[in-house]
Design an enzyme around this catalytic site. Structure first.
Site, PDB file in Angstrom:
ATOM      1  N   HIS A 167       0.656  -0.918   0.589  1.00 19.61           N
ATOM      2  CA  HIS A 167      -0.140   0.224  -0.313  1.00 19.61           C
ATOM      3  C   HIS A 167       0.883   1.199   0.283  1.00 19.61           C
ATOM      4  CE1 HIS A 167      -3.504  -2.818   1.267  1.00 19.61           C
ATOM      5  NE2 HIS A 167      -1.905  -3.136   2.364  1.00 19.61           N
ATOM      6  N   SER A 288      16.254  21.058 -15.740  1.00 23.80           N
ATOM      7  CA  SER A 288      14.931  22.142 -16.266  1.00 23.80           C
ATOM      8  C   SER A 288      15.752  23.565 -16.378  1.00 23.80           C
ATOM      9  CB  SER A 288      14.243  22.260 -14.383  1.00 23.80           C
ATOM     10  OG  SER A 288      13.889  23.384 -14.889  1.00 23.80           O
ATOM     11  N   LYS A 294      17.248  21.530 -10.718  1.00 24.45           N
ATOM     12  CA  LYS A 294      16.746  20.011 -10.447  1.00 24.45           C
ATOM     13  C   LYS A 294      17.473  18.810 -11.642  1.00 24.45           C
ATOM     14  CE  LYS A 294      12.417  19.674 -11.202  1.00 24.45           C
ATOM     15  NZ  LYS A 294      10.959  19.612 -11.884  1.00 24.45           N
TER      16      LYS A 294
END
Ligand code: ARG
Length: 470
Positions: A167, A288, A294
């Site tokens: 889960h 990016s 990033k």
């Protein structure tokens, strides 16, 4: 008659029998043509045609000399194509007509004999199967490389621990090798599945004619043998209209993509700051254009994104087939782009993911070690500890639930409880509880067959090695 007809029109009226008086509308000619994509089948078309020509000579339907002229002419077209000198346009309609026309230009009227006892319907079915056979072999080789990359990585990380999830909640810690070997197993099934499908692709429809067979004394087994097919279609109608083999391939391709996409999703999560389980190397990530900090996981994102295309092609072929009356219908021309794109997509994704595993990412072992030491994923082991000492498991389970609750309230982990605290919870607790809940112990103790225990994982690695060698 429209005097402004393009050159395609003249060619078109020449293609069809005398029954046709006027040419195709140029837009319809373009609409009808498959040459733009089925040119990819040309080498298979030439090989299939050479086998057919040899069979015609072998059975005496044409002379040996004519057979030789056809085979040589077809070989000449192969050379022209490889040298970039054979580039048929829309006027040829499809690769089959393009080849036949060029052959007649090269060898003269004997070229017109090639299509004796054959139809484009059994021809295109033959070409597609020959193409798919090769592509399946390529994909199986690529699957082996992907598996080797997984195995190599797993071998380095038997004792590296990683949180295991159900889960997407921390469940129980794992050997990282065990986690990676789960993907090895999936790709093993992919490899085997493609091998089974290959057997059903490897059947010759050649000689089925348009739909009903032929009046000529052909030898279908002879052409099948020349083309290395393991057998021939028993029913001519089925032979020309069956596309089960393509659908089966697309099912297998879709499952490969499911597996690659699941791994991709994990890598994307692992590369996030929240997980921080892997670092992406510069060779496999991009930045990016605006946010300088990033580093993006483009490879797994693209693989995850491309997965939908392959599922779409499977769906397209299923829908294409479901309402088709026997036998050939022009709808079947639509099978090729779906198949070609699925092949290219699976092959490029397998290649990219293999490179990603080989050199595109690094596991952050310290972060992983910290992750498995900072949670309650050893709670089952406390319950197992008590159960091993005779406390019924359900009772132990309830008790540990209570311990987790109070520990959480106090901002403590299980390893922080004092022995007195443990004993006050249940008299069966002793000093060995600390060892029993240490992450490495927790993992190594799950030594059931197929489990994550280190001894099991080492055996699984050996078994995986044997599968690759076999
Ligand atoms: N280009 C066609 C295809 O891909 C070849 C078969 C054409 N057969 C026909 N009866 N029109 O399906």
């Amino acid at each position: 008659m429209n005097t402004n007809l393009p050159s395609t029109a003249a060619a078109n009226s020449a293609t069809w029998s005398q029954r046709f008086e006027s040419a195709l509308h140029p837009a319809i000619a373009r609409f009808n043509a498959s040459i733009g994509f089925d040119i990819q089948l040309i080498e298979y078309d030439l090989t299939g045609s050479q086998a057919h020509a040899r069979m015609l000579a072998h059975t005496g339907i044409i002379s040996a000399e004519e057979g030789e002229q056809l085979v040589n002419g077809l070989e000449q077209i192969r050379q022209e194509y490889r040298e970039g000198k054979f580039t048929p346009g829309v006027d040829a309609e499809d690769v089959h007509f393009a080849v036949e026309r060029r052959l007649t230009e090269l060898v003269g009227d004997v070229g017109k004999k090639l299509h004796t006892a054959r139809s484009r319907n059994d021809q295109v079915g033959t070409d597609t199967r020959l193409y798919l056979r090769d592509q399946i072999q390529t994909i199986r080789t690529q699957l082996r490389q992907f598996q080797s990359a997984l195995l190599h990585l797993a071998t380095q990380h038997v004792e590296t621990l990683i949180p295991g999830y159900t889960h997407l909640q921390r469940a129980q810690p794992l050997s990282l090798a065990h986690h990676l070997l789960a993907y090895f197993e999936m790709s093993q099934r992919d490899w085997e599945r493609l091998g089974e499908i290959y057997n059903r692709v490897n059947v010759s429809p050649l000689g089925s004619g348009a739909l009903a067979g032929t009046t000529f004394p052909i030898d279908r087994h002879y052409t099948a043998e020349l083309l290395n097919f393991a057998g021939v279609y028993a029913n001519s109608l089925d032979g020309v209209s069956d596309r089960d083999f393509a659908i089966e391939f697309l099912c297998a391709a879709s499952l490969i993509m499911v597996h690659l996409s699941r791994l991709s999703e994990e890598v994307i999560l692992w590369a996030s700051e929240e997980f921080a389980f892997v670092t992406l190397k510069d060779s496999c990530s991009t930045g990016s254009s605006i946010m300088p900090q990033k580093k993006n996981p483009d490879v797994p994102e693209l693989v995850r994104g491309k997965t939908g295309r392959v599922f779409g092609h499977l769906q397209a072929l299923l829908v294409l087939m479901k309402g088709l009356p026997l036998a050939y219908n022009k709808d079947l021309q639509e099978d090729k782009e779906a198949l070609f794109d699925a092949v290219v997509t699976v092959q490029s994704c397998l290649e990219a993911m293999t490179i990603l595993l080989q050199e595109g990412m690094e596991f952050r072992t310290q972060r992983l070690q910290a992750a498995v030491s900072e949670d309650f994923s050893n709670a089952t082991d406390v319950a197992d500890y008590l159960a091993a000492k005779g406390v019924p498991f359900r009772e132990a389970y309830n008790l540990v639930g209570k311990v987790v609750k109070t520990s959480l309230a106090q901002g403590k982990l299980l390893k922080d409880l004092t022995l007195d605290e443990w004993k006050s919870l249940h008299p069966a607790f002793e000093a060995d509880i600390y060892e029993a809940i240490a992450p490495a112990k927790v993992v190594s103790a799950r030594n059931s067959y197929g489990g994550t225990g280190f001894a099991q994982v080492r055996q699984a690695l050996q078994a995986a090695q044997a599968k690759l060698a076999g």
